[in-house]
Design an enzyme around this catalytic site. Structure first.
Site, PDB file in Angstrom:
ATOM      1  N   LYS A   1       1.011  -1.202   0.030  1.00 40.31           N
ATOM      2  CA  LYS A   1       0.154  -0.215  -0.090  1.00 40.31           C
ATOM      3  C   LYS A   1       0.700   1.152  -0.117  1.00 40.31           C
ATOM      4  O   LYS A   1       1.837   1.418   0.993  1.00 40.31           O
ATOM      5  CB  LYS A   1      -0.963   0.120   1.336  1.00 40.31           C
TER       6      LYS A   1
ATOM      7  N   GLU B   1       9.216   0.243  10.956  1.00 38.97           N
ATOM      8  CA  GLU B   1      10.268   1.190  11.044  1.00 38.97           C
ATOM      9  C   GLU B   1       9.719   2.845  11.188  1.00 38.97           C
ATOM     10  O   GLU B   1       8.899   3.157  10.420  1.00 38.97           O
ATOM     11  CB  GLU B   1      10.951   1.338   9.584  1.00 38.97           C
TER      12      GLU B   1
ATOM     13  N   CYS C   1      13.145   9.847   9.067  1.00 38.89           N
ATOM     14  CA  CYS C   1      13.068   9.321  10.227  1.00 38.89           C
ATOM     15  C   CYS C   1      14.302   9.494  11.003  1.00 38.89           C
ATOM     16  O   CYS C   1      14.301   9.480  12.247  1.00 38.89           O
ATOM     17  CB  CYS C   1      12.397   8.151  10.029  1.00 38.89           C
TER      18      CYS C   1
ATOM     19  N   GLU D   1       8.853  14.372  17.537  1.00 38.49           N
ATOM     20  CA  GLU D   1       9.345  14.380  16.356  1.00 38.49           C
ATOM     21  C   GLU D   1       8.569  15.524  15.224  1.00 38.49           C
ATOM     22  O   GLU D   1       7.431  15.625  15.357  1.00 38.49           O
ATOM     23  CB  GLU D   1       9.383  13.083  15.654  1.00 38.49           C
TER      24      GLU D   1
HETATM   25  P1  NAP Z   1       1.396   7.549   8.805  1.00 34.58           P
HETATM   26  O1  NAP Z   1       0.014   8.060   9.228  1.00 34.58           O
HETATM   27  O2  NAP Z   1       2.139   6.747   9.706  1.00 34.58           O
HETATM   28  O3  NAP Z   1       1.320   6.972   7.470  1.00 34.58           O
HETATM   29  C1  NAP Z   1       2.166   5.839   7.132  1.00 34.58           C
HETATM   30  C2  NAP Z   1       1.329   4.929   6.187  1.00 34.58           C
HETATM   31  O4  NAP Z   1       0.435   4.276   7.138  1.00 34.58           O
HETATM   32  C3  NAP Z   1       0.712   5.589   5.193  1.00 34.58           C
HETATM   33  O5  NAP Z   1       0.878   4.431   3.851  1.00 34.58           O
HETATM   34  C4  NAP Z   1      -0.803   5.535   5.695  1.00 34.58           C
HETATM   35  O6  NAP Z   1      -1.823   5.674   4.906  1.00 34.58           O
HETATM   36  C5  NAP Z   1      -0.730   4.333   6.504  1.00 34.58           C
HETATM   37  N1  NAP Z   1      -1.689   4.308   7.301  1.00 34.58           N
HETATM   38  C6  NAP Z   1      -2.199   5.505   8.184  1.00 34.58           C
HETATM   39  N2  NAP Z   1      -3.173   4.848   9.337  1.00 34.58           N
HETATM   40  C7  NAP Z   1      -3.328   3.654   9.155  1.00 34.58           C
HETATM   41  C8  NAP Z   1      -3.958   2.627  10.068  1.00 34.58           C
HETATM   42  N3  NAP Z   1      -4.635   2.877  10.810  1.00 34.58           N
HETATM   43  N4  NAP Z   1      -3.585   1.274   9.413  1.00 34.58           N
HETATM   44  C9  NAP Z   1      -2.758   1.019   8.463  1.00 34.58           C
HETATM   45  N5  NAP Z   1      -2.148   1.895   7.661  1.00 34.58           N
HETATM   46  C10 NAP Z   1      -2.233   3.467   8.110  1.00 34.58           C
HETATM   47  O7  NAP Z   1       2.273   8.804   8.466  1.00 34.58           O
HETATM   48  P2  NAP Z   1       1.944  10.229   8.061  1.00 34.58           P
HETATM   49  O8  NAP Z   1       0.443  10.520   8.476  1.00 34.58           O
HETATM   50  O9  NAP Z   1       1.945  10.204   6.753  1.00 34.58           O
HETATM   51  O10 NAP Z   1       2.694  11.307   8.819  1.00 34.58           O
HETATM   52  C11 NAP Z   1       2.666  11.557  10.133  1.00 34.58           C
HETATM   53  C12 NAP Z   1       3.805  11.644  10.928  1.00 34.58           C
HETATM   54  O11 NAP Z   1       4.676  10.371  10.856  1.00 34.58           O
HETATM   55  C13 NAP Z   1       4.944  12.387  10.309  1.00 34.58           C
HETATM   56  O12 NAP Z   1       4.955  13.782  10.640  1.00 34.58           O
HETATM   57  C14 NAP Z   1       6.154  11.968  10.982  1.00 34.58           C
HETATM   58  O13 NAP Z   1       6.546  12.291  12.229  1.00 34.58           O
HETATM   59  C15 NAP Z   1       5.872  10.429  10.841  1.00 34.58           C
HETATM   60  N6  NAP Z   1       6.574   9.604   9.413  1.00 34.58           N
HETATM   61  C16 NAP Z   1       7.523   8.913   9.848  1.00 34.58           C
HETATM   62  C17 NAP Z   1       8.003   8.456   8.638  1.00 34.58           C
HETATM   63  C18 NAP Z   1       9.303   7.606   8.656  1.00 34.58           C
HETATM   64  O14 NAP Z   1      10.022   7.220   8.010  1.00 34.58           O
HETATM   65  N7  NAP Z   1       9.471   6.915  10.000  1.00 34.58           N
HETATM   66  C19 NAP Z   1       7.532   8.717   7.456  1.00 34.58           C
HETATM   67  C20 NAP Z   1       6.578   9.377   7.264  1.00 34.58           C
HETATM   68  C21 NAP Z   1       5.897  10.158   8.326  1.00 34.58           C
HETATM   69  P3  NAP Z   1      -1.987   7.392   4.235  1.00 34.58           P
HETATM   70  O15 NAP Z   1      -1.702   6.982   2.790  1.00 34.58           O
HETATM   71  O16 NAP Z   1      -3.662   7.339   4.170  1.00 34.58           O
HETATM   72  O17 NAP Z   1      -1.655   8.097   5.002  1.00 34.58           O
END
Ligand code: NAP
Ligand code: MG
Length: 518
Positions: A213, A288, A322, A419
């Site tokens: 996904k 991760e 990250c 973060e």
């Molecule tokens: P996120 O919500 O954790 O999204 C990561 C992935 O998970 C996306 O594909 C997201 O779908 C999916 N997702 C969201 N809710 C889910 C659920 N309940 N069950 C399964 N999958 C789910 O991250 P974000 O909202 O994009 O970013 C928020 C924060 O996360 C950032 O501000 C940052 O602090 C952190 N982040 C960390 C990393 C890293 O590399 N560790 C990368 C990105 C962000 P969608 O496509 O709908 O978002």
């Protein structure tokens, strides 16, 4: 923005606006244009298909806030179809009959195809995520290519061992490594192509099948990669690629009973939801997650290198890494020099549209991320942090944030504890009285443990700090150095398991011990 910026923006609008009447014109020079304008489809069971609901959602250009195209909005029905296809390809389909050497050839072919489309992928990534095309061209795409080649090599080296038993000489015992099965992979938007490669490479090398996904914000390179996967010759159902939102698509995928393992990269908050969702059938989980990584500068460091390195540690990829060096620690003897040096670099960074070849720092990925980082900038100011550089938005259009240096911060401030995931560093001083133990305790004073960098010429300090820091990666006199052969992942709330290197193979295989009474 300068007049030049507007020119490139006009060119970009003419090429990528969905309503554009402009004939595709090679003089506009964008290799990504043709793909952006196609009717986007997901890959399920070897076919390119719309969402079963027929729904789509918009994809935005974060440099302008404009819609560039629409992609299918998958829900649990599409998840089901994709998982069933992956299950069949694994259990009874062609994938189990493909030899290790053939899997290696397919991965190598995919790497070759990707490499031959480097420019197109770099442009797509830049348009979709906002990152400078100059960076995507030398980092995101080649690292993804290299990952596939590295994993191609492992296909034929997934070895077990023979084990002498104390129970007696009349036994022959050996282990075999078998693919874990159907893997759900959920990735974020900060390195869309590279995260897809980190996930797909080891899964395919070990013989698993995949439902991937993509992040809702950045689906384009993943969808284009799906085309190359088919072109490379992977059999139907081995790789399925979905576009959709977290709750309606990611959550049912993570919870699905026909899935054997879920591999997730993203926020720590969603990582915890994934771990819960996996409990239904106790599928294996690797995560991760986030970080708040320290960069620690000792007074004996080569200052030019350390200052440039500390700046790049936080500003690379607009700080949306990250492992960004988001907490800067500098010795009191060099603290002012470090702050003014990093601030000076921040002030000179060329901000602009990612597709402008001169751009060094692009917009943040989305309005949501822009609002989130803006709120941290206000919070830092309100809590009394001093600003060395930046501190606000850049341009009134698009999701640009100035590279920002906060100093004179306290550990209890939100900007220090949480973060931010933007180009914002918080700098703290340490004194000559602080021994390495104390300093490491400060560096470790976070729920995260993804990475750290140490800047010194003293090899003894370097290695002592490397031992004391609780993080999956420690860089010395560098930061953000990645290699397909190096394991990457987090201690504490930065995750479970490792990506890349030989270590990742353990996360995609089950070990079977076979004992024969002779
Ligand atoms: P996120 O919500 O954790 O999204 C990561 C992935 O998970 C996306 O594909 C997201 O779908 C999916 N997702 C969201 N809710 C889910 C659920 N309940 N069950 C399964 N999958 C789910 O991250 P974000 O909202 O994009 O970013 C928020 C924060 O996360 C950032 O501000 C940052 O602090 C952190 N982040 C960390 C990393 C890293 O590399 N560790 C990368 C990105 C962000 P969608 O496509 O709908 O978002
Ligand atoms: Mg989200």
């Amino acid at each position: 923005m300068s007049a030049e910026d507007f020119q490139i923006e006009d060119k970009i609008m003419a090429t990528f606006a969905p309503s554009s009447e402009v004939e595709l014109d090679s003089r506009l020079g964008f290799q990504a244009a043709e793909f952006v304008r196609t009717h986007h489809r997901m890959l399920i069971d070897g076919n390119f298909v719309p969402a079963s609901s027929g729904k789509t959602f918009p994809v935005y250009n974060p440099a302008t806030g404009e819609v560039i195209c629409h992609v299918p909005e998958a829900d649990h029905n599409d998840v089901d179809k994709a998982v069933v296809a992956a299950r069949r390809a694994f259990d009874s389909g062609p994938w189990s009959r493909v030899s290790p050497s053939q899997r290696g050839q397919l991965l190598w072919k995919l790497a070759d195809l990707l490499e031959s489309h480097t420019e197109e992928f770099a442009e797509l990534e830049s348009l979709d995520n906002g990152k400078p095309v100059s960076v995507a061209r030398i980092a995101d795409v080649p690292l993804a290519v290299d990952l596939f080649r590295y994993m191609a090599g492992w296909t034929t080296k997934n070895l077990g061992s023979t084990i002498p038993l104390s129970a007696g000489q009349d036994f022959l015992s050996y282990t075999v490594r078998e693919p874990i099965g159907v893997v759900a992979q959920i990735i974020p938007w900060n390195f869309p192509l590279l995260m897809a490669a980190w996930k797909l490479g080891p899964a395919l090398a070990t013989g698993c099948t995949v439902v991937l996904k993509l992040a809702e914000q950045t689906p384009l390179t993943g969808l284009r990669l799906a085309q190359l996967i088919v072109e490379a010759g992977f059999p139907p159902g081995v790789v399925n690629v979905l576009t959709g939102f977290g709750e309606p698509c990611g959550a049912p995928l993570a919870a699905h009973n026909l899935v054997d393992k879920v591999a997730f990269t993203g926020s720590t908050e969603v990582g915890k939801l994934i771990a819960k969702a996996a409990t239904g059938n106790l599928k294996k989980v690797t995560l991760e997650l986030g970080g708040k990584s320290p960069a620690i500068i000792f007074p004996d460091a080569d200052m030019d290198t350390a200052i440039a390195g500390a700046a790049s540690a936080i500003f690379f990829n607009q700080g949306q890494c990250c492992c960004a060096g988001s907490r800067l620690f500098a010795h009191e003897a060099v603290f002012d020099q470090v702050i003014s040096g990093v601030s000076e670099i921040a002030g000179k960074i060329k901000i602009g549209h990612g597709l402008d070849p001169a751009t060094e720092l692009g917009p943040l990925v989305s309005e949501e991320q822009f609002e989130k980082v803006s709120a941290y900038l206000s919070s830092g100011r309100e809590e009394g942090a001093k600003i060395g550089s930046g501190g606000g938005r850049y341009s009134d259009r698009g999701y640009f944030i100035q590279p920002t240096v906060f100093h004179d911060v306290r550990p209890d401030m939100k900007v220090v504890a949480e973060e931010i995931f933007g180009p914002v560093v918080v700098a703290q001083k340490f004194s000559s009285d602080a021994d390495l133990e104390k300093l490491a305790a400060q560096a470790n004073d976070t729920v995260f443990g993804l990475a750290a960098s140490v800047w010194t010429r003293d090899i003894s300090i370097a290695h002592k700090m490397a031992r004391r820091i609780k993080a999956g990666t420690v860089w010395v006199n560098c930061h953000n150095v990645f290699d397909a052969a190096l394991p990457f992942g987090g201690y504490k709330q930065s995750g479970w398991g490792r990506e890349m290197g030989a270590e990742v193979l353990n996360n995609y295989t089950e070990v079977k011990a076979v004992t024969v009474k002779l």
